[in-house]
Design a protein around this motif. Structure first.
Motif, PDB file in Angstrom:
ATOM      1  N   VAL A  17       0.842  -1.201   0.000  1.00 61.30           N
ATOM      2  CA  VAL A  17       0.000   0.000   0.000  1.00 61.30           C
ATOM      3  C   VAL A  17       0.878   1.251   0.000  1.00 61.30           C
ATOM      4  O   VAL A  17       0.617   2.212  -0.735  1.00 61.30           O
ATOM      5  N   PHE A  18       1.944   1.246   0.803  1.00 62.18           N
ATOM      6  CA  PHE A  18       2.856   2.390   0.812  1.00 62.18           C
ATOM      7  C   PHE A  18       3.429   2.629  -0.587  1.00 62.18           C
ATOM      8  O   PHE A  18       3.379   3.747  -1.106  1.00 62.18           O
ATOM      9  N   PHE A  19       3.985   1.588  -1.205  1.00 65.67           N
ATOM     10  CA  PHE A  19       4.610   1.765  -2.521  1.00 65.67           C
ATOM     11  C   PHE A  19       3.594   2.218  -3.556  1.00 65.67           C
ATOM     12  O   PHE A  19       3.876   3.099  -4.374  1.00 65.67           O
ATOM     13  N   GLU A  20       2.417   1.647  -3.546  1.00 66.71           N
ATOM     14  CA  GLU A  20       1.404   2.022  -4.534  1.00 66.71           C
ATOM     15  C   GLU A  20       0.876   3.428  -4.302  1.00 66.71           C
ATOM     16  O   GLU A  20       0.652   4.178  -5.256  1.00 66.71           O
ATOM     17  N   THR A  21       0.699   3.817  -3.038  1.00 61.74           N
ATOM     18  CA  THR A  21       0.240   5.171  -2.720  1.00 61.74           C
ATOM     19  C   THR A  21       1.230   6.213  -3.225  1.00 61.74           C
ATOM     20  O   THR A  21       0.840   7.289  -3.674  1.00 61.74           O
ATOM     21  N   HIS A  22       2.513   5.870  -3.183  1.00 60.53           N
ATOM     22  CA  HIS A  22       3.556   6.821  -3.588  1.00 60.53           C
ATOM     23  C   HIS A  22       4.086   6.550  -4.994  1.00 60.53           C
ATOM     24  O   HIS A  22       5.118   7.113  -5.385  1.00 60.53           O
ATOM     25  N   GLU A  54      16.028   8.796  -2.948  1.00 58.73           N
ATOM     26  CA  GLU A  54      16.128   9.615  -1.732  1.00 58.73           C
ATOM     27  C   GLU A  54      14.918  10.532  -1.598  1.00 58.73           C
ATOM     28  O   GLU A  54      14.521  10.874  -0.490  1.00 58.73           O
ATOM     29  N   HIS A  55      14.319  10.880  -2.709  1.00 60.22           N
ATOM     30  CA  HIS A  55      13.120  11.724  -2.717  1.00 60.22           C
ATOM     31  C   HIS A  55      11.977  11.074  -1.929  1.00 60.22           C
ATOM     32  O   HIS A  55      11.149  11.758  -1.338  1.00 60.22           O
ATOM     33  N   HIS A  56      11.924   9.746  -1.891  1.00 60.91           N
ATOM     34  CA  HIS A  56      10.846   9.016  -1.204  1.00 60.91           C
ATOM     35  C   HIS A  56      11.078   8.839   0.291  1.00 60.91           C
ATOM     36  O   HIS A  56      10.173   8.395   1.005  1.00 60.91           O
ATOM     37  N   LEU A  57      12.266   9.130   0.771  1.00 61.76           N
ATOM     38  CA  LEU A  57      12.607   8.780   2.143  1.00 61.76           C
ATOM     39  C   LEU A  57      11.762   9.478   3.205  1.00 61.76           C
ATOM     40  O   LEU A  57      11.387   8.864   4.204  1.00 61.76           O
ATOM     41  N   ALA A  58      11.440  10.757   3.014  1.00 65.32           N
ATOM     42  CA  ALA A  58      10.626  11.458   4.021  1.00 65.32           C
ATOM     43  C   ALA A  58       9.283  10.762   4.192  1.00 65.32           C
ATOM     44  O   ALA A  58       8.814  10.557   5.321  1.00 65.32           O
ATOM     45  N   ASP A  59       8.658  10.359   3.076  1.00 64.17           N
ATOM     46  CA  ASP A  59       7.381   9.640   3.150  1.00 64.17           C
ATOM     47  C   ASP A  59       7.554   8.279   3.819  1.00 64.17           C
ATOM     48  O   ASP A  59       6.700   7.847   4.589  1.00 64.17           O
ATOM     49  N   PHE A  64       6.480   4.763   8.478  1.00 66.87           N
ATOM     50  CA  PHE A  64       6.984   3.675   9.332  1.00 66.87           C
ATOM     51  C   PHE A  64       7.765   4.259  10.508  1.00 66.87           C
ATOM     52  O   PHE A  64       8.986   4.108  10.601  1.00 66.87           O
ATOM     53  N   PRO A  65       7.037   4.936  11.413  1.00 67.67           N
ATOM     54  CA  PRO A  65       7.699   5.664  12.503  1.00 67.67           C
ATOM     55  C   PRO A  65       8.129   4.765  13.663  1.00 67.67           C
ATOM     56  O   PRO A  65       7.559   3.702  13.901  1.00 67.67           O
ATOM     57  N   ALA A  66       9.135   5.260  14.388  1.00 71.36           N
ATOM     58  CA  ALA A  66       9.527   4.626  15.647  1.00 71.36           C
ATOM     59  C   ALA A  66       8.468   5.002  16.682  1.00 71.36           C
ATOM     60  O   ALA A  66       7.842   6.053  16.563  1.00 71.36           O
ATOM     61  N   PRO A  67       8.238   4.210  17.684  1.00 74.30           N
ATOM     62  CA  PRO A  67       8.888   2.943  17.996  1.00 74.30           C
ATOM     63  C   PRO A  67       8.195   1.737  17.349  1.00 74.30           C
ATOM     64  O   PRO A  67       8.646   0.618  17.539  1.00 74.30           O
ATOM     65  N   GLU A  68       7.091   1.969  16.606  1.00 81.73           N
ATOM     66  CA  GLU A  68       6.402   0.826  16.013  1.00 81.73           C
ATOM     67  C   GLU A  68       7.294   0.087  15.017  1.00 81.73           C
ATOM     68  O   GLU A  68       7.222  -1.125  14.877  1.00 81.73           O
ATOM     69  N   TYR A  69       8.145   0.847  14.325  1.00 81.76           N
ATOM     70  CA  TYR A  69       9.073   0.265  13.353  1.00 81.76           C
ATOM     71  C   TYR A  69      10.476   0.761  13.649  1.00 81.76           C
ATOM     72  O   TYR A  69      10.666   1.857  14.170  1.00 81.76           O
ATOM     73  N   ALA A  75      21.216   3.974   6.914  1.00 81.93           N
ATOM     74  CA  ALA A  75      21.257   2.708   6.161  1.00 81.93           C
ATOM     75  C   ALA A  75      20.402   2.796   4.900  1.00 81.93           C
ATOM     76  O   ALA A  75      20.802   2.317   3.832  1.00 81.93           O
ATOM     77  N   ALA A  76      19.231   3.416   4.998  1.00 80.03           N
ATOM     78  CA  ALA A  76      18.357   3.559   3.836  1.00 80.03           C
ATOM     79  C   ALA A  76      19.011   4.449   2.777  1.00 80.03           C
ATOM     80  O   ALA A  76      19.015   4.111   1.583  1.00 80.03           O
ATOM     81  N   ARG A  77      19.562   5.569   3.202  1.00 82.71           N
ATOM     82  CA  ARG A  77      20.225   6.478   2.245  1.00 82.71           C
ATOM     83  C   ARG A  77      21.402   5.785   1.560  1.00 82.71           C
ATOM     84  O   ARG A  77      21.584   5.887   0.350  1.00 82.71           O
ATOM     85  N   ASP A  78      22.197   5.083   2.351  1.00 81.07           N
ATOM     86  CA  ASP A  78      23.360   4.376   1.804  1.00 81.07           C
ATOM     87  C   ASP A  78      22.929   3.298   0.814  1.00 81.07           C
ATOM     88  O   ASP A  78      23.528   3.146  -0.249  1.00 81.07           O
ATOM     89  N   ALA A  79      21.884   2.561   1.151  1.00 82.72           N
ATOM     90  CA  ALA A  79      21.396   1.497   0.252  1.00 82.72           C
ATOM     91  C   ALA A  79      20.908   2.080  -1.064  1.00 82.72           C
ATOM     92  O   ALA A  79      21.168   1.519  -2.137  1.00 82.72           O
ATOM     93  N   ILE A  80      20.222   3.195  -1.000  1.00 89.24           N
ATOM     94  CA  ILE A  80      19.727   3.830  -2.234  1.00 89.24           C
ATOM     95  C   ILE A  80      20.903   4.286  -3.085  1.00 89.24           C
ATOM     96  O   ILE A  80      20.937   4.053  -4.295  1.00 89.24           O
ATOM     97  N   ARG A  81      21.883   4.901  -2.470  1.00 85.86           N
ATOM     98  CA  ARG A  81      23.050   5.389  -3.224  1.00 85.86           C
ATOM     99  C   ARG A  81      23.848   4.237  -3.846  1.00 85.86           C
ATOM    100  O   ARG A  81      24.328   4.345  -4.966  1.00 85.86           O
ATOM    101  N   ARG A  82      23.985   3.118  -3.100  1.00 87.93           N
ATOM    102  CA  ARG A  82      24.807   2.002  -3.574  1.00 87.93           C
ATOM    103  C   ARG A  82      24.016   0.938  -4.334  1.00 87.93           C
ATOM    104  O   ARG A  82      24.587  -0.049  -4.780  1.00 87.93           O
TER     105      ARG A  82
END
Length: 192
Positions: A17-22, A54-59, A64-69, A75-82
């Motif tokens: 749902v997250f991916f499709e919404t965005h 990286e444009h999607h990261l804020a969403d 998926f906020p802490a502490p639930e996730y 790590a996310a930024r690095d994975a996107i770059r690499r």
């Protein structure tokens, strides 16, 4: 539903749902995909290939906020770059989502175009890698790590989909990806 009651396909649906919404192209791969096409087995991992930028990261962090996730921004930024992977953990259930950022390769582009929609009434509806591409990736994982679970997953898929699989496609790509020996092992494993 209490968070601890979250099951793998439910968390997968939340991600879909997250991916499709965005409007982010994605496909479910790995164990959940092989279970959707083959035989069930236990897993706490949800593997998703997603064309995140990286444009999607804020969403993503908002959804998926802490502490639930648990989600590491570095790590996310690095994975996107690499063009690598990072994960999102749902601590209450012990479930983990591995997000794979596809590499810019002919195979990744082909996989993206071959994704198919699978709906299990009342449970989920999401884009999945094609069964042939799931098999090819499991052959790669088997080559890299030697885990027999990948051959079992492939055998489970082949038992149910044998007549429907494009074996020429699998064989052709197994040669290009350097996993033709592993493909032969999987075929032999099926006949045991």
């Amino acid at each position: 539903m209490k968070p601890v009651d979250l099951e793998p396909f439910q968390l997968m649906q939340i991600m879909a749902v997250f991916f499709e919404t965005h409007a982010i192209p994605y496909r479910v791969v790995g164990s959940l995909a092989s279970m959707a096409f083959g035989e069930p087995r236990f897993t706490n991992d949800i593997d998703i290939a997603a064309e995140l930028t990286e444009h999607h990261l804020a969403d993503l962090f908002r959804s998926f906020p802490a502490p639930e996730y648990y989600l590491s921004e570095p790590a996310a930024r690095d994975a996107i770059r690499r063009k690598a992977q990072f994960n999102i953990i749902h601590p209450a259930s012990g479930l983990k989502v591995d997000i794979f950022i596809p590499k810019d390769s002919e195979f990744s582009r082909t996989e993206s175009h071959r994704a198919i929609r699978i709906t299990s009434e009342g449970e989920y509806s999401a884009w999945f890698g094609s069964p042939e591409d799931i098999i090819l990736n499991k052959l790669i994982y088997f080559r890299e790590g030697g885990s027999q679970k990948h051959l079992r997953d492939i055998a489970g898929m082949m038992k149910l989909l044998l007549q429907k699989l494009d074996r020429d496609y699998i064989y052709s790509w197994s040669l290009k990806l350097g996993v033709s020996n592993e493909w032969q092992l999987a075929v032999n494993h099926l006949s045991e």
